[in-house]
Each structure stands twice: as structure tokens, then as C-alpha cells.
Design an enzyme around this catalytic site. Sequence first.
Site, PDB file in Angstrom:
ATOM      1  CB  CYS A 192      31.628  -2.858  44.325  1.00 10.08           C
ATOM      2  SG  CYS A 192      32.308  -1.813  42.906  1.00 10.08           S
TER       3      CYS A 192
ATOM      4  CB  CYS B 135      31.033   5.348  44.618  1.00  8.96           C
ATOM      5  SG  CYS B 135      32.761   4.724  44.610  1.00  8.96           S
TER       6      CYS B 135
HETATM    7  N1  DGL Z   1      33.599   1.314  45.150  1.00  9.40           N
HETATM    8  C1  DGL Z   1      32.904   1.150  43.950  1.00  9.40           C
HETATM    9  C2  DGL Z   1      31.539   1.572  43.859  1.00  9.40           C
HETATM   10  O1  DGL Z   1      31.022   1.349  44.972  1.00  9.40           O
HETATM   11  C3  DGL Z   1      33.558   1.910  42.582  1.00  9.40           C
HETATM   12  C4  DGL Z   1      35.024   2.459  42.588  1.00  9.40           C
HETATM   13  C5  DGL Z   1      35.764   2.088  41.002  1.00  9.40           C
HETATM   14  O2  DGL Z   1      35.251   2.589  40.221  1.00  9.40           O
HETATM   15  O3  DGL Z   1      36.300   1.149  40.941  1.00  9.40           O
HETATM   16  O4  DGL Z   1      31.103   1.738  42.961  1.00  9.40           O
END
Ligand code: DGL
Length: 278
Positions: A73, A203
Site C-alpha cells: 500500500c 496505488c
Molecule cells: N492501495 C492503497 C495504496 O496503494 C490505497 C487505497 C486506499 O486509499 O485505501 O495506496
Amino acid sequence: MKGPMLIFDSGVGGLSVAQSLRQHYPDAALCYACDNAWLPYGLREDAALTERIVAVCRAAVAACNPSVLVVACNTASTLALENLREQLAIPVVGTVPAIKPAAAISRTRHIGLLATKATVGRPYTQRLIDSFASDCVITRVAADALVVEAEAYLAGITPNAERMQAALAPLWDAITPFSPACSLSSHHQPLATPELDTVVLGCTHFPLLKPWLSQLAPKPVHWIDSGDAIARRVAQIVDELYSDQQDGRCFTTAPAANLTAGLARYGFRAPQLLSVGC
Ligand code: DGL
């Protein structure tokens, strides 16, 4: 320490990283944990989010006793990597926007950064740009709406093209910077900003939407995510990866029966509820 590789995200985005890890390490056991009770992270306040990320990762580590934690993330990594490394006794691999590989391939020196509102504005992201892409124009697009579309997609709902287009409009403007009036004129003014040719998927939810992203883009561009770089980093810091019966365990912080079929496509079992205690 023997144990599975634990992959953590706010939601289903980490599955795009799990896919790269499975390609690189087909025999390694993977566990998945996501904080769907707090999703989306990209719109959360920093201090509370840092505390939450540490609490969820501690609970997930206690539940599956991993040999390494992969924070799949960008929003969590650009905020809380240091805290996690301080608090956990296992190696922690983060995920940050792939600015460096993007700068290595962009010919026009104009790169798009598609990420959450939090990630596009973080000092960590600015440091990556200053270190690896200081000669590039970076168009930052906060596209938190795409997180919602990716979550829905894993729950079996086709992404909504209209909502995606609305979120992506600022990116498309940078891919084709000529306005119609300008392109009709016989004397083009030299463009102040070159066309964007490379987009960083900053993301981990966004690679899950890649077929739609490519289809909606007005021109082909390079889409760069961090999956392969993370897999290579794991090899650098972990001597050995283990296959064991824990492979495919999945933990969520809120009930997620609607994700069971989507998780199974990535080799994960029906989610178990993780008790975080905050
Ligand atoms: N998957 C997360 C990232 O790589 C973000 C998603 C969210 O905003 O929770 O930033």
C-alpha cells in the site's frame, strides 16, 4: 524466522502485489491482511492512520507469524514505514510510487502520477521525484474514486466507465495537451509542456483496473506499477521463503463475504476476521 510472507493493504489493492509475488515465488506461502474497516486510507488523517496501520499490522503478524511483512500500500508505506520497522521484529518491505523506473523509460520527460490524494501530496513522494525525476514534469492526479471501483470489481461488479473517466480526466488532458482550437491553427506554438508518455500507478488498487485504464486512455502510454520491484526487494532482504499450510490465509478487519470469490482468483481463502483491539 520461518513463516509465510504477509501482504498488507487497506483493501484488495495488495492482491496486485500478491500476483507479482506469486509469479516470482510460486512455492512461497502467502498470507493476506487488509483493513477494510478503515478503507479508504487515502482520505484519512495522518496521525490516526499511522497508529491504525501499526495496530493492524501487529495484529496480523501475531495471527500468522510471518517471516516478512510486505506493506502493499503506497498510502501506508509513504506514511508509516519507519513506525512499522520500529515496532515489528521482522523485515518490512514497503511499496512506494515507481517514479524511478518511470523516469528511466519516459522519452518525453513528462510522467503522470496516479495515486491517492494522500500519496500524491506526501513529502516521501516529493523526495522520490527530487531524487529520480528532477528533470521530468510530473502531473499528479489524485484518483481516490478508482479505489472504490477496484474494490467493487473484486466484489464482482464491473467498473463504472463514466466514474473512471471523471477521475482520469486530468491525466488525459496531460496525455493530449493540444486543445482543439490549437490543433486547428496552422501555426502551432511550441508546447510549454511535452505530452505525457508514462503513468505511475502509485496505488496498488490501480493495476487491478489496468484493462479499463488502457481502454479509456486516448493514446497508448506506459503504465508502471511497483509489483516487480517489490518482488525483487523481497529477495534482497529475505534469505529463504517458506511454503507451508498457511498459504492462502486471509484476514480482514470487517466482514467481507462479498470478496470471497475475488480473493479465490488470487489464491486466497475466505477471509477470517482479525481482531485489532482499537
Ligand atoms: N492501495 C492503497 C495504496 O496503494 C490505497 C487505497 C486506499 O486509499 O485505501 O495506496
